[in-house]
Design a protein around this motif. Structure first.
Motif, short mmCIF file in Angstrom:
data_model
loop_
_atom_site.label_atom_id
_atom_site.label_comp_id
_atom_site.label_asym_id
_atom_site.label_seq_id
_atom_site.Cartn_x
_atom_site.Cartn_y
_atom_site.Cartn_z
N UNK A 1 0.84 -1.20 0.00
CA UNK A 1 0.00 0.00 0.00
C UNK A 1 0.88 1.25 0.00
N UNK A 2 1.93 1.26 0.83
CA UNK A 2 2.81 2.42 0.89
C UNK A 2 3.54 2.62 -0.43
N UNK A 3 4.03 1.53 -1.01
CA UNK A 3 4.73 1.62 -2.29
C UNK A 3 3.78 2.14 -3.37
N UNK A 4 2.55 1.63 -3.38
CA UNK A 4 1.55 2.08 -4.36
C UNK A 4 1.32 3.58 -4.27
N UNK A 5 1.12 4.07 -3.05
CA UNK A 5 0.87 5.50 -2.85
C UNK A 5 2.08 6.33 -3.29
N UNK A 6 3.28 5.91 -2.87
CA UNK A 6 4.50 6.67 -3.19
C UNK A 6 4.76 6.67 -4.70
N UNK A 7 4.57 5.50 -5.31
CA UNK A 7 4.82 5.36 -6.74
C UNK A 7 3.93 6.32 -7.54
N UNK A 8 2.62 6.33 -7.20
CA UNK A 8 1.70 7.21 -7.94
C UNK A 8 1.94 8.68 -7.62
N UNK A 9 2.33 8.95 -6.36
CA UNK A 9 2.63 10.34 -5.99
C UNK A 9 3.79 10.84 -6.86
N UNK A 10 4.81 10.00 -7.07
CA UNK A 10 5.94 10.43 -7.92
C UNK A 10 5.48 10.63 -9.35
N UNK A 11 4.60 9.72 -9.84
CA UNK A 11 4.11 9.87 -11.22
C UNK A 11 3.35 11.19 -11.36
N UNK A 12 2.54 11.52 -10.34
CA UNK A 12 1.75 12.77 -10.40
C UNK A 12 2.69 13.97 -10.44
N UNK A 13 3.74 13.95 -9.62
CA UNK A 13 4.69 15.06 -9.59
C UNK A 13 5.44 15.17 -10.92
N UNK A 14 5.94 14.02 -11.40
CA UNK A 14 6.75 14.04 -12.63
C UNK A 14 5.90 14.44 -13.84
N UNK A 15 4.66 13.87 -13.92
CA UNK A 15 3.83 14.14 -15.10
C UNK A 15 3.03 15.43 -14.93
N UNK A 16 3.19 16.12 -13.83
CA UNK A 16 2.46 17.36 -13.51
C UNK A 16 0.95 17.20 -13.70
N UNK A 17 0.39 16.25 -12.97
CA UNK A 17 -1.06 16.07 -12.96
C UNK A 17 -1.59 15.18 -14.08
#
Ligand SMILES: [Zn+2]
Length: 255
Positions: A154-170
């Protein structure tokens, strides 16, 4: 395998799928309790029981409203069949083992997410937070091997998507992030990584195909939820098999 039970789970899935359509269509616009009865969204005619039979009503009415002839979205019978199929499949794989409870709940969440994301391009918090305590409870009762894989996943899932959101700018939303967090809880570390990887492959393939076929649709934003759903279901039912195959085929040569 008992045919009566297979049939039972199919019909249960069809019926609940019909309910998940309603949940998915109404929760994001907060009309879940206001209209207790189902109505035609075009002419507002109250629908009778024989207009609400999963799949059959759609087929008998040839996909349109009996009163105003407005065509009915194909998402209804699709989600009913989707839920019916995966309910049967869950029972086929797990029988009456405790994991069946996790499978049926997971398929239910997948059906609802499919509807909301395709219809409104969002995955409502109310849905995700409704399922969170259920999955927590289920993963304590029916733990993964090792048990902490669910929580690390669960933690990895959240962190992974958080990074994708930051990198892809939304490029992806907070709903996607919380959904992948839930995937981690259900699928564990390997499963959540595989689910996200598969979702990206599915998305690229389908979107690439659409890009070639439909020139107008190229600029339209795509909901990523349905790909996440497909990735998660593949990882849930075939994860072990895919990972074992991958390790055998690619990693044994290099070692
Ligand atoms: Zn109508």
């Amino acid at each position: 395998m008992n045919l009566v039970f297979l049939f039972y789970f199919f019909v249960l899935g069809l019926g609940l799928g019909s309910f998940y359509n309603v949940v998915g269509l109404r929760v994001p616009v907060s009309t879940f309790l206001k209209n207790k009865r189902s109505i035609c969204p075009n002419c507002f005619h109250s629908l009778s029981w024989y207009e609400l039979i999963p799949v059959l009503s759609f087929l008998i009415q040839r996909g349109s409203c009996r009163h105003c002839d407005q065509s009915i979205s194909r998402i209804y019978p699709f989600i009913e069949l989707f839920t019916g199929f995966f309910f049967v499949y869950s029972f086929y794989i797990f029988g009456f083992r405790p994991e069946l409870a996790v499978a049926l709940t997971f398929v239910s969440l997948m059906s609802i997410v499919f509807v909301t994301d395709i219809t409104y391009m969002l995955i409502p918090d109310r849905i995700l937070f409704f399922f969170l305590p259920i999955f927590l409870f289920l993963r304590i009762l029916v733990p993964l091997e090792p048990w902490w894989s669910a929580f690390l996943g669960a933690s990895i899932g959240l962190l992974m998507l958080a990074s994708v959101i930051v990198i892809s700018r939304g490029g992806m939303g907070g709903g996607d992030m919380k959904l992948v967090g839930l995937f981690g809880l259900v699928l564990g570390v390997k499963g959540v990584l595989l689910a996200f990887f598969l979702a990206c492959i599915y998305g690229t393939c389908f979107h690439g195909l659409q890009w070639i076929v439909n020139k107008q649709g190229r600029k339209k934003p795509i909901p990523f939820g349905p790909y996440l759903v497909m990735g998660a279901l593949t990882a849930y039912f075939y994860g072990e098999m895919i990972i074992t195959w991958y390790v055998r085929t690619f990693l044994t040569f290099t070692l």
